[in-house]
Design a protein around this motif. Sequence first.
Motif, short mmCIF file in Angstrom:
data_model
loop_
_atom_site.label_atom_id
_atom_site.label_comp_id
_atom_site.label_asym_id
_atom_site.label_seq_id
_atom_site.Cartn_x
_atom_site.Cartn_y
_atom_site.Cartn_z
N PRO A 183 -16.14 -23.55 -4.84
CA PRO A 183 -15.63 -22.41 -4.34
C PRO A 183 -15.23 -23.31 -3.14
O PRO A 183 -13.87 -23.08 -2.54
CB PRO A 183 -16.74 -22.01 -3.23
CG PRO A 183 -17.88 -22.03 -4.28
CD PRO A 183 -17.39 -23.14 -4.79
N GLY A 184 -15.39 -24.39 -2.64
CA GLY A 184 -14.52 -25.66 -1.63
C GLY A 184 -13.92 -26.02 -2.58
O GLY A 184 -12.48 -26.01 -1.73
N LEU A 185 -13.53 -26.15 -3.48
CA LEU A 185 -11.89 -27.01 -4.43
C LEU A 185 -11.27 -25.72 -4.58
O LEU A 185 -9.77 -26.24 -4.59
CB LEU A 185 -12.82 -27.42 -5.69
CG LEU A 185 -13.28 -29.11 -5.55
CD1 LEU A 185 -12.85 -28.90 -6.64
CD2 LEU A 185 -12.26 -29.75 -4.48
N LEU A 186 -12.11 -23.92 -4.44
CA LEU A 186 -11.15 -22.52 -4.59
C LEU A 186 -10.79 -22.80 -3.74
O LEU A 186 -9.14 -22.46 -3.30
CB LEU A 186 -11.90 -21.89 -5.33
CG LEU A 186 -11.43 -20.68 -5.74
CD1 LEU A 186 -10.14 -20.90 -6.26
CD2 LEU A 186 -12.11 -19.34 -5.49
N LEU A 187 -10.94 -22.46 -2.65
CA LEU A 187 -10.55 -22.24 -1.08
C LEU A 187 -9.49 -22.97 -1.17
O LEU A 187 -8.08 -22.71 -0.61
CB LEU A 187 -11.91 -22.71 -0.05
CG LEU A 187 -11.08 -21.74 0.82
CD1 LEU A 187 -10.30 -19.89 0.89
CD2 LEU A 187 -12.16 -21.61 2.18
N SER A 188 -9.44 -24.85 -1.63
CA SER A 188 -8.58 -25.39 -0.69
C SER A 188 -7.31 -25.26 -1.68
O SER A 188 -6.04 -25.45 -1.20
CB SER A 188 -9.06 -26.82 -1.20
OG SER A 188 -9.53 -27.01 -0.76
N ALA A 189 -7.35 -24.70 -3.16
CA ALA A 189 -6.22 -24.94 -4.22
C ALA A 189 -6.00 -23.57 -3.39
O ALA A 189 -4.31 -22.55 -3.38
CB ALA A 189 -6.36 -24.26 -4.81
N LEU A 190 -6.22 -21.77 -2.99
CA LEU A 190 -5.92 -20.75 -2.68
C LEU A 190 -4.79 -21.76 -1.03
O LEU A 190 -3.92 -20.30 -1.02
CB LEU A 190 -6.98 -20.14 -1.72
CG LEU A 190 -7.39 -19.36 -3.38
CD1 LEU A 190 -8.60 -18.47 -2.96
CD2 LEU A 190 -6.44 -18.40 -4.39
N PHE A 191 -5.41 -22.69 -0.27
CA PHE A 191 -5.16 -22.68 0.96
C PHE A 191 -3.03 -22.87 0.44
O PHE A 191 -2.30 -22.95 1.24
CB PHE A 191 -5.64 -23.02 1.73
CG PHE A 191 -6.39 -22.86 2.53
CD1 PHE A 191 -6.51 -21.49 3.07
CD2 PHE A 191 -7.85 -23.84 3.33
CE1 PHE A 191 -7.67 -20.89 3.81
CE2 PHE A 191 -8.16 -23.30 3.73
CZ PHE A 191 -8.72 -22.01 4.37
N VAL A 192 -3.35 -23.69 -0.60
CA VAL A 192 -2.12 -23.98 -1.14
C VAL A 192 -1.58 -23.48 -1.43
O VAL A 192 0.20 -23.37 -1.19
CB VAL A 192 -2.20 -25.68 -1.74
CG1 VAL A 192 -1.36 -26.35 -2.58
CG2 VAL A 192 -3.41 -27.03 -1.34
N LEU A 193 -1.62 -22.78 -2.65
CA LEU A 193 -0.70 -21.67 -2.79
C LEU A 193 -0.20 -20.52 -1.59
O LEU A 193 0.83 -20.42 -2.03
CB LEU A 193 -1.74 -20.48 -3.88
CG LEU A 193 -2.43 -21.33 -4.87
CD1 LEU A 193 -3.19 -20.34 -5.47
CD2 LEU A 193 -1.11 -21.41 -5.28
N VAL A 194 -1.10 -20.04 -0.66
CA VAL A 194 -0.20 -19.87 0.57
C VAL A 194 0.85 -20.44 1.28
O VAL A 194 1.85 -19.90 1.23
CB VAL A 194 -1.46 -19.59 2.36
CG1 VAL A 194 -1.18 -19.28 2.99
CG2 VAL A 194 -2.17 -18.47 1.21
#
Length: 433
Positions: A183-194
């Motif tokens: 989940p931490g890596l997923l959320l980091s990836a979502l932040f980068v997508l933002v």
Amino acid sequence: MSETLIGVLGIAALFVGLLIRLPVGMALLAIGMGGIWVMDGSRAAIATMSSETYSSVTSYGLSVIPLFVLMGNVAGAAGYSQRLYEAAHAWVGRFRGGLASSTVMGCAAFAAVSGSSVATAVTIGKVALPEMKRFNYSDGLATGSVAAGGTLGILIPPSTGFVLYAILTEESIGKLFIAGIVPGLLLSALFVLVIIGITLFKPDEGPAGPITSMAEKLGASVSALPLISVILVSIGGIYLGVFTPVEAAGVGAFMVTVLALVTGKLKFGHFPDILIETVTMTAMLYLIIIGAHVFGPFLALTHIPETLANGLESLGLGKYGTLLLILIAYIILGMFFDGLAMLVVTLPVVFPIITGLGFDPIWFGVIAVIVIEMGLITPPVGINVFVVKGVAADVPMSTIFRGVFPFWLAMAACLLLLVLFPQIALFLPEQMK
């Protein structure tokens, strides 16, 4: 006066205490002991306080806290956070929004040794914000990426949020740590997508940075290897069953200390300040845990958890409807209260409801920490926003809050994905040896 009314008054008094900024641990301790005194007499109140205090401070499992706090403090003082940021910067800084993406990556990496959102935001912010200002990034994107990236400090292990959750619910600290990785890596990836989305439609928000050669990329990556090796050994050791969480914390603290001394990043004279900072943070967390262990028996005497569970069941919302109601309540509370305080106050009430509905307690631990993260960047409190304001004093608060809003939406998306696909959090813990 009925037991339930005493409980409601006690909870109301606790919220008032938190609103006027009483220390969380002292507020829990005072309300819990006072409530037991009123309901069960002075002897029971004093016995509860003394026994819970002793059992809390002598718990072997809690020794993970000072060791991981020490590891993060040494890493921060040695400047390893800057190396992590520089490595990410070398690889992605040349793209539009690359510096903001580097900030998120640096926060994610430093989170793996700090365990604190505030420490992550401050440490990376001091390095990243001047760079983004130099390349004319918009204030909203720059400060928003730091404030949001800092929240990863309590999701990516080691996490003080997970430690507190484990102590309060008697779940495995090791499994919670491992559950937070994907989940931490997923959320980091979502932040980068933002960030990619923002700079795609508004290129001036995050101009491209300088192009770096392959030699520079490799050099920056090598300089970050010492801290990355500590992360892999400590967290990897937990996953493979080589270390318990306490042993992993000890190994990690030892490794980062030796590396800092051998490479000359720290001298022995730096350690008194580091140790004082570690003891201060540890004492604060221990006091919260002691207070929670005294407040819990008070709530049990009032029967509020059972009453609330029966009330929610009578609403007929179903399993996921009840979960949605709980998450909305968490988000609203997160607008006004410190995340750890919210966790301590609500878990004795919420946790029995969650397990009664059949939800996995490890999975809910990840969900709860993400909701706490959302509170860290939600007005009017938004602790991480105030932290970033301290680093970027010339940026208005309104600009920072506007900057974090797209990242808040990314957190909501991550939350939805975890509800729809629980295995995102549960797959790795289920593979542990």
